[in-house]
Motif scaffolding. Structure first.
Motif, PDB file in Angstrom:
ATOM      1  N   PRO A 111       0.801  -1.220   0.000  1.00  0.00           N
ATOM      2  CA  PRO A 111       0.000   0.000   0.000  1.00  0.00           C
ATOM      3  C   PRO A 111       0.839   1.278   0.000  1.00  0.00           C
ATOM      4  O   PRO A 111       0.418   2.300  -0.530  1.00  0.00           O
ATOM      5  CB  PRO A 111      -0.831  -0.089   1.281  1.00  0.00           C
ATOM      6  CG  PRO A 111      -0.307  -1.226   2.057  1.00  0.00           C
ATOM      7  CD  PRO A 111       0.626  -2.013   1.206  1.00  0.00           C
ATOM      8  N   LEU A 112       2.032   1.233   0.579  1.00  0.00           N
ATOM      9  CA  LEU A 112       2.925   2.398   0.603  1.00  0.00           C
ATOM     10  C   LEU A 112       4.333   1.952   0.235  1.00  0.00           C
ATOM     11  O   LEU A 112       4.768   0.866   0.625  1.00  0.00           O
ATOM     12  CB  LEU A 112       2.970   3.040   1.993  1.00  0.00           C
ATOM     13  CG  LEU A 112       1.685   3.647   2.525  1.00  0.00           C
ATOM     14  CD1 LEU A 112       1.886   4.115   3.970  1.00  0.00           C
ATOM     15  CD2 LEU A 112       1.231   4.797   1.659  1.00  0.00           C
ATOM     16  N   LEU A 113       5.036   2.809  -0.479  1.00  0.00           N
ATOM     17  CA  LEU A 113       6.441   2.576  -0.792  1.00  0.00           C
ATOM     18  C   LEU A 113       7.252   3.629  -0.045  1.00  0.00           C
ATOM     19  O   LEU A 113       6.801   4.772   0.113  1.00  0.00           O
ATOM     20  CB  LEU A 113       6.690   2.681  -2.295  1.00  0.00           C
ATOM     21  CG  LEU A 113       5.906   1.690  -3.163  1.00  0.00           C
ATOM     22  CD1 LEU A 113       6.141   1.992  -4.644  1.00  0.00           C
ATOM     23  CD2 LEU A 113       6.291   0.267  -2.832  1.00  0.00           C
ATOM     24  N   HIS A 114       8.425   3.264   0.391  1.00  0.00           N
ATOM     25  CA  HIS A 114       9.271   4.176   1.153  1.00  0.00           C
ATOM     26  C   HIS A 114      10.513   4.521   0.335  1.00  0.00           C
ATOM     27  O   HIS A 114      11.231   3.625  -0.094  1.00  0.00           O
ATOM     28  CB  HIS A 114       9.659   3.539   2.489  1.00  0.00           C
ATOM     29  CG  HIS A 114       8.476   3.310   3.367  1.00  0.00           C
ATOM     30  ND1 HIS A 114       7.680   2.197   3.277  1.00  0.00           N
ATOM     31  CD2 HIS A 114       7.933   4.084   4.328  1.00  0.00           C
ATOM     32  CE1 HIS A 114       6.707   2.284   4.159  1.00  0.00           C
ATOM     33  NE2 HIS A 114       6.829   3.414   4.810  1.00  0.00           N
ATOM     34  N   HIS A 120      17.239   8.553  -3.233  1.00  0.00           N
ATOM     35  CA  HIS A 120      16.030   8.526  -4.068  1.00  0.00           C
ATOM     36  C   HIS A 120      15.627   7.127  -4.519  1.00  0.00           C
ATOM     37  O   HIS A 120      14.980   6.964  -5.545  1.00  0.00           O
ATOM     38  CB  HIS A 120      16.189   9.459  -5.279  1.00  0.00           C
ATOM     39  CG  HIS A 120      16.569  10.847  -4.886  1.00  0.00           C
ATOM     40  ND1 HIS A 120      15.687  11.723  -4.297  1.00  0.00           N
ATOM     41  CD2 HIS A 120      17.757  11.504  -4.963  1.00  0.00           C
ATOM     42  CE1 HIS A 120      16.309  12.861  -4.040  1.00  0.00           C
ATOM     43  NE2 HIS A 120      17.569  12.757  -4.436  1.00  0.00           N
ATOM     44  N   LYS A 121      15.992   6.111  -3.763  1.00  0.00           N
ATOM     45  CA  LYS A 121      15.627   4.725  -4.081  1.00  0.00           C
ATOM     46  C   LYS A 121      14.565   4.239  -3.113  1.00  0.00           C
ATOM     47  O   LYS A 121      14.544   4.624  -1.944  1.00  0.00           O
ATOM     48  CB  LYS A 121      16.843   3.799  -3.960  1.00  0.00           C
ATOM     49  CG  LYS A 121      18.028   4.183  -4.803  1.00  0.00           C
ATOM     50  CD  LYS A 121      17.864   3.709  -6.202  1.00  0.00           C
ATOM     51  CE  LYS A 121      19.169   4.003  -6.943  1.00  0.00           C
ATOM     52  NZ  LYS A 121      19.102   3.747  -8.317  1.00  0.00           N
TER      53      LYS A 121
END
Length: 165
Positions: A111-114, A120-121
């Motif tokens: 649901p979320l990417l960090h 910036h990866k």
């Protein structure tokens, strides 16, 4: 162990559970790390009752996890800001998120990417040894009694079942 005296146990895990050991506390912390700060915003985002939310926020302020800052005088309203003690809970929250990303996602994916602001990866949190930098797993760690441990009959790993943590 009694639930209402966990904060007095000679066990770091029990003492931590006294602060963050219920679903609402963990979800409030998630919202704090997502930059939610105001009572009404917590309530809207979580669907939590006013009574439960007020109780958990008071507990976090009492334990020094959140700082209560007025942002409006009439009526008096507050923002809840993570203290350094609260910010230090980030690895715990990220470990829980990572476990959920590995074991609880559905076919739609995470649901979320960090994203790490420096490189910036997109990343997954990794727990490493503070001394050698190697990744840590449960099988690669031995536990020994520390100076704050209770003296009682040891288990096979040298720490009593009562004070493991």
């Amino acid at each position: 162990m009694k639930w209402d005296t966990l904060e007095e146990e000679p066990c770091s895990l029990a003492r931590t559970v006294a602060v963050i050991g219920d679903r609402w506390s963990l979800l409030i912390l998630r919202e704090c790390f997502l930059r939610i700060r105001r009572f009404d915003d917590f309530q809207t985002s979580l669907g939590i009752t006013r009574h439960l939310l007020a109780d958990r926020l008071k507990k976090f302020v009492r334990f020094g996890v959140l700082r209560k800052i007025p942002y409006q005088e009439a009526p008096k309203r507050y923002e809840y800001i993570l203290t350094q003690k609260g910010l230090d809970l980030y690895p715990i929250i990220m470990s829980i998120v990572h476990w959920g990303n590995v074991h609880m996602v559905d076919s739609r994916g995470r649901p979320l990417l960090h994203e790490h602001k420096n490189c910036h990866k997109m990343f997954d949190p990794v727990m490493i040894c503070s001394e050698c930098g190697e990744p840590l797993t449960a099988k690669a760690v031995h536990v020994h009694p520390g100076p704050g441990a209770r003296r009682s009959s040891p288990t096979s790993n040298g720490v009593s079942a009562k004070n493991a943590g």
